[in-house]
Design an enzyme around this catalytic site. Structure first.
Site, PDB file in Angstrom:
ATOM      1  N   ARG A   1       0.806  -1.226   0.000  1.00 44.67           N
ATOM      2  CA  ARG A   1       0.000   0.000   0.000  1.00 44.67           C
ATOM      3  C   ARG A   1       0.841   1.281   0.000  1.00 44.67           C
ATOM      4  O   ARG A   1       0.316   2.373  -0.154  1.00 44.67           O
ATOM      5  CB  ARG A   1      -0.954  -0.023   1.214  1.00 44.67           C
ATOM      6  CG  ARG A   1      -2.024  -1.086   1.082  1.00 44.67           C
ATOM      7  CD  ARG A   1      -2.746  -1.317   2.396  1.00 44.67           C
ATOM      8  NE  ARG A   1      -1.911  -2.038   3.361  1.00 44.67           N
ATOM      9  CZ  ARG A   1      -2.280  -2.332   4.603  1.00 44.67           C
ATOM     10  NH1 ARG A   1      -3.454  -1.968   5.050  1.00 44.67           N
ATOM     11  NH2 ARG A   1      -1.469  -2.994   5.392  1.00 44.67           N
TER      12      ARG A   1
ATOM     13  N   LYS B   1       9.191  -1.374   2.659  1.00 41.06           N
ATOM     14  CA  LYS B   1       8.499  -0.396   3.510  1.00 41.06           C
ATOM     15  C   LYS B   1       9.352   0.138   4.648  1.00 41.06           C
ATOM     16  O   LYS B   1       9.388   1.347   4.893  1.00 41.06           O
ATOM     17  CB  LYS B   1       7.209  -1.018   4.058  1.00 41.06           C
ATOM     18  CG  LYS B   1       6.469  -0.091   4.999  1.00 41.06           C
ATOM     19  CD  LYS B   1       5.019  -0.418   5.158  1.00 41.06           C
ATOM     20  CE  LYS B   1       4.782  -1.590   6.059  1.00 41.06           C
ATOM     21  NZ  LYS B   1       3.337  -1.771   6.308  1.00 41.06           N
TER      22      LYS B   1
ATOM     23  N   GLY C   1      -6.188  -5.509  15.658  1.00 39.64           N
ATOM     24  CA  GLY C   1      -6.673  -6.624  16.458  1.00 39.64           C
ATOM     25  C   GLY C   1      -7.286  -6.073  17.736  1.00 39.64           C
ATOM     26  O   GLY C   1      -6.767  -5.115  18.316  1.00 39.64           O
TER      27      GLY C   1
ATOM     28  N   ASN D   1       1.296   2.053   6.856  1.00 45.56           N
ATOM     29  CA  ASN D   1       0.883   1.244   5.702  1.00 45.56           C
ATOM     30  C   ASN D   1       0.797   2.087   4.444  1.00 45.56           C
ATOM     31  O   ASN D   1       0.912   1.577   3.340  1.00 45.56           O
ATOM     32  CB  ASN D   1      -0.477   0.596   5.957  1.00 45.56           C
ATOM     33  CG  ASN D   1      -0.436  -0.357   7.142  1.00 45.56           C
ATOM     34  OD1 ASN D   1       0.511  -1.130   7.277  1.00 45.56           O
ATOM     35  ND2 ASN D   1      -1.413  -0.280   8.009  1.00 45.56           N
TER      36      ASN D   1
ATOM     37  N   LYS E   1      35.403  24.565  -0.185  1.00 45.34           N
ATOM     38  CA  LYS E   1      35.511  23.113  -0.002  1.00 45.34           C
ATOM     39  C   LYS E   1      36.909  22.812   0.473  1.00 45.34           C
ATOM     40  O   LYS E   1      37.864  23.330  -0.109  1.00 45.34           O
ATOM     41  CB  LYS E   1      35.248  22.395  -1.328  1.00 45.34           C
ATOM     42  CG  LYS E   1      35.195  20.885  -1.198  1.00 45.34           C
ATOM     43  CD  LYS E   1      35.796  20.156  -2.392  1.00 45.34           C
ATOM     44  CE  LYS E   1      37.300  20.289  -2.409  1.00 45.34           C
ATOM     45  NZ  LYS E   1      37.955  19.518  -3.478  1.00 45.34           N
TER      46      LYS E   1
ATOM     47  N   ASN F   1      41.779  39.092   2.031  1.00 39.59           N
ATOM     48  CA  ASN F   1      40.596  39.561   1.323  1.00 39.59           C
ATOM     49  C   ASN F   1      40.555  38.923  -0.062  1.00 39.59           C
ATOM     50  O   ASN F   1      41.469  39.113  -0.871  1.00 39.59           O
ATOM     51  CB  ASN F   1      40.634  41.094   1.218  1.00 39.59           C
ATOM     52  CG  ASN F   1      39.327  41.638   0.650  1.00 39.59           C
ATOM     53  OD1 ASN F   1      38.327  40.924   0.575  1.00 39.59           O
ATOM     54  ND2 ASN F   1      39.349  42.890   0.223  1.00 39.59           N
TER      55      ASN F   1
HETATM   56  C1  UD1 Z   1      -1.002  -6.888  13.226  1.00 43.30           C
HETATM   57  C2  UD1 Z   1      -1.654  -7.666  14.362  1.00 43.30           C
HETATM   58  C3  UD1 Z   1      -2.831  -6.866  14.919  1.00 43.30           C
HETATM   59  C4  UD1 Z   1      -2.351  -5.503  15.386  1.00 43.30           C
HETATM   60  C5  UD1 Z   1      -1.613  -4.794  14.261  1.00 43.30           C
HETATM   61  C6  UD1 Z   1      -0.977  -3.548  14.810  1.00 43.30           C
HETATM   62  C7  UD1 Z   1      -1.375 -10.041  13.836  1.00 43.30           C
HETATM   63  C8  UD1 Z   1      -2.013 -11.241  13.287  1.00 43.30           C
HETATM   64  N1  UD1 Z   1      -2.103  -8.938  13.855  1.00 43.30           N
HETATM   65  O1  UD1 Z   1      -1.974  -6.793  12.201  1.00 43.30           O
HETATM   66  O2  UD1 Z   1      -3.429  -7.548  16.007  1.00 43.30           O
HETATM   67  O3  UD1 Z   1      -3.456  -4.739  15.828  1.00 43.30           O
HETATM   68  O4  UD1 Z   1      -0.589  -5.616  13.704  1.00 43.30           O
HETATM   69  O5  UD1 Z   1      -0.418  -2.792  13.781  1.00 43.30           O
HETATM   70  O6  UD1 Z   1      -0.259 -10.097  14.290  1.00 43.30           O
HETATM   71  N2  UD1 Z   1       5.008  -9.324   8.822  1.00 43.30           N
HETATM   72  C9  UD1 Z   1       6.008 -10.215   8.505  1.00 43.30           C
HETATM   73  N3  UD1 Z   1       5.672 -11.405   7.942  1.00 43.30           N
HETATM   74  C10 UD1 Z   1       4.397 -11.755   7.698  1.00 43.30           C
HETATM   75  C11 UD1 Z   1       3.375 -10.849   8.029  1.00 43.30           C
HETATM   76  C12 UD1 Z   1       3.717  -9.647   8.597  1.00 43.30           C
HETATM   77  O7  UD1 Z   1       7.182  -9.928   8.716  1.00 43.30           O
HETATM   78  O8  UD1 Z   1       4.184 -12.870   7.200  1.00 43.30           O
HETATM   79  C13 UD1 Z   1       5.379  -8.040   9.420  1.00 43.30           C
HETATM   80  C14 UD1 Z   1       5.000  -6.882   8.524  1.00 43.30           C
HETATM   81  O9  UD1 Z   1       6.078  -6.535   7.683  1.00 43.30           O
HETATM   82  C15 UD1 Z   1       4.704  -5.791   9.549  1.00 43.30           C
HETATM   83  C16 UD1 Z   1       4.180  -6.543  10.758  1.00 43.30           C
HETATM   84  O10 UD1 Z   1       4.638  -7.866  10.612  1.00 43.30           O
HETATM   85  O11 UD1 Z   1       5.876  -5.106   9.935  1.00 43.30           O
HETATM   86  C17 UD1 Z   1       2.661  -6.503  10.896  1.00 43.30           C
HETATM   87  O12 UD1 Z   1       2.080  -7.106   9.765  1.00 43.30           O
HETATM   88  P1  UD1 Z   1       0.711  -6.616   9.181  1.00 43.30           P
HETATM   89  O13 UD1 Z   1       0.343  -7.500   8.051  1.00 43.30           O
HETATM   90  O14 UD1 Z   1       0.762  -5.169   8.925  1.00 43.30           O
HETATM   91  O15 UD1 Z   1      -0.260  -6.948  10.404  1.00 43.30           O
HETATM   92  P2  UD1 Z   1      -1.662  -6.302  10.672  1.00 43.30           P
HETATM   93  O16 UD1 Z   1      -2.666  -6.948   9.811  1.00 43.30           O
HETATM   94  O17 UD1 Z   1      -1.551  -4.847  10.655  1.00 43.30           O
HETATM   95 CA    CA Z   2       0.024  -3.251   9.851  1.00 43.48          CA
END
Ligand code: UD1
Ligand code: CA
Length: 460
Positions: free
Chosen positions: A15, A22, A144, A232, A356, A382
């Protein structure tokens, strides 16, 4: 006992609409990841694990370029099957020799988290207690939700996409940041499944597992929502940037700095200030910058990795990079000070002057339109308008030495290597490519001829 810190950074960040991974997007001049690493490292005695996937090589290169980037455990998550799956990739590297070992989970795209908040969270965690960082907000959509039982004890976290209409009303949200006893975490991760709306392995599912086996679950409720704001979209990056700058500016105001408009100053690094500093609009500070007492920074000035001495004035539109500037120096308007420049006390560098690798002695002046590169100047020199030091012969750079009380006439060219001794005087328009001994006048130019009765050409 070392604390394992797992930083999740495998997601692509679709996104953001960008090719850059990111977590490498910047806030206050540092990548989001760098902010998170710094906050974690300040906890002391940590073992950092970075889970990467999309753009992993780029992230590794970036980390290698940081001063504290040497000691990271890398875990590759490919494909990316959820936050639980991500943490799983680090389990073999976690310290689990002691039942009191803890894992702290951080997100690479939640950059403004503060060490003090993490300390609070960790203070509540132990071998028998899972500690969550939560926030109560009127805008819980997307996060969450924290589910609590009748006795207010936490029983689960439900993701937005899996939540019932009633659960969606809950205002307490999961920041994602949590501290977990390592031995239990490893066991729970082995048991999580992906039977949910997104078909992912959710880290958050360990909360219900903990509740089922009566493991204590506590929440550290945070007050500043910006600390746990994830990025995001570019719009969120922009809003966190502003919030970050606002905090920096508050510190400056508290330190007594006069800001003509606190909304129009950007600090992309560390700015140290003395007393009675004044900063006009659209000033940008990068890297480590020190402004002494009474320094005045004009509008549209950019200062990077420099030290400015007491009482010096930087006039509008000037650009200073890697300069060591003495006291009561005046620079600009529209001057360019490049790396390796040392300006001693009372120097004046005027408009459209570039320096420089130049050491310029006390009280010396270059007031207009000059280039001074790879040069050392004594006191009270000067440099006339339009004078140029030719430091480059097309292949190599050479040095120019100028003594004290030297006068370099306008539009002179000093062809390096060359030395002008003390009290020398260079006639305007001279090309100087031989050394000039002390107290000499040097004239190096074609002689003027006047031709009487000259007829201008006529148009055919
Ligand atoms: C997650 C939480 C949610 C919380 C929110 C806060 C879970 C299932 N959910 O949701 O409860 O409210 O963050 O922002 O944990 N990432 C990985 N590998 C993956 C998936 C994600 O490294 O397979 C990393 C992403 O790069 C990111 C972070 O984990 O930095 C969160 O992932 P994202 O998909 O944004 O989770 P949310 O759906 O926002
Ligand atoms: Ca997130």
């Amino acid at each position: 006992m070392k604390l394992d810190v797992v930083i999740l950074a495998a997601g692509k960040g679709t996104r953001m609409n960008s090719n850059l991974p990111k977590v490498l997007h910047r806030i206050g001049g540092c990548s989001m990841l760098e902010h998170v690493i710094n906050a974690a490292e300040k906890l002391g005695n940590t073992c950092l694990h970075l889970v990467i996937g999309y753009g992993g090589e780029q992230i590794k290169q970036h980390i290698a370029s940081l001063s504290n980037g040497g000691s990271i455990n890398w875990a590759i998550q490919e494909p990316q099957l959820g936050t639980g799956h991500a943490v799983q990739q680090t389990t073999s590297a976690l310290n689990s020799d002691n039942k009191n070992n803890l894992v702290l989970v951080l997100y690479g795209d939640v950059p403004l988290i503060k060490t003090i908040t993490l300390e609070k969270l960790l203070g509540q965690a132990n071998a028998e207690t899972l500690s969550l960082l939560t926030l109560i907000t009127d805008e819980p959509t997307g996060f969450g939700r924290i589910i609590r039982g009748d006795d207010n004890a936490i029983t689960a976290i439900v993701e937005e996409k899996d939540a019932s209409v009633e659960q969606k009303q809950i205002k307490e949200i999961n920041s994602g940041i949590m501290a977990i006893p390592t031995v239990k975490l490893v066991r729970w991760l082995g048991e999580i499944e992906n039977h949910n709306a997104q078909g992912e392995y959710y880290l958050t599912d360990i909360v219900a597992m903990a509740a089922r086996e009566n493991c204590k679950i506590v929440a550290a409720v945070i007050e500043d929502g910006f600390e746990i704001q994830g990025v995001n979209y570019k719009s969120q990056l922009a809003s966190l940037e502003r919030h970050y700058q606002m905090n920096k500016v508050d510190d400056l105001l508290a330190a007594g700095v006069t800001l003509r408009d606190p909304a129009r100053v950007d600090i992309r690094g560390e700015l140290e200030v003395g007393k009675d500093v004044e900063i006009d609009i659209n000033a940008i500070f990068e890297g480590e910058v020190v402004l002494g007492n009474g320094v005045v920074v004009g509008a549209n000035v950019i200062i990077k990795s420099s030290v400015i001495g007491d009482g010096s004035v930087i006039l509008p539109g000037s650009n200073i990079d890697g300069g060591v500037i003495g006291r009561n120096v005046s620079i600009g308007p529209y001057a360019r000070i490049r790396p390796g420049t040392v300006l001693k006390d009372d120097v004046k560098i005027g408009n459209f002057v570039e320096t420089k690798n130049a050491i310029i002695g006390k009280g010396s002046k270059a007031s207009h339109l000059a280039y001074i590169g790879d040069a050392e100047l004594g006191k009270n020199v000067n440099i006339g308008a339009g004078a140029i030091v030719c430091n480059y012969d097309g292949v190599n750079k050479h040095k120019t030495s100028i003594g004290s009380n030297v006068f370099v006439g306008s539009n002179s060219v000093l062809v390096a290597p060359v030395e002008l001794a003390d009290n020398t005087f260079i006639a305007a328009g001279s090309t100087i490519n031989r050394d000039v001994p002390a107290d000499n006048l040097a004239i190096g130019r074609g002689k003027q001829r006047n031709i009487p009765g000259w007829k201008r050409p006529v148009k055919k």
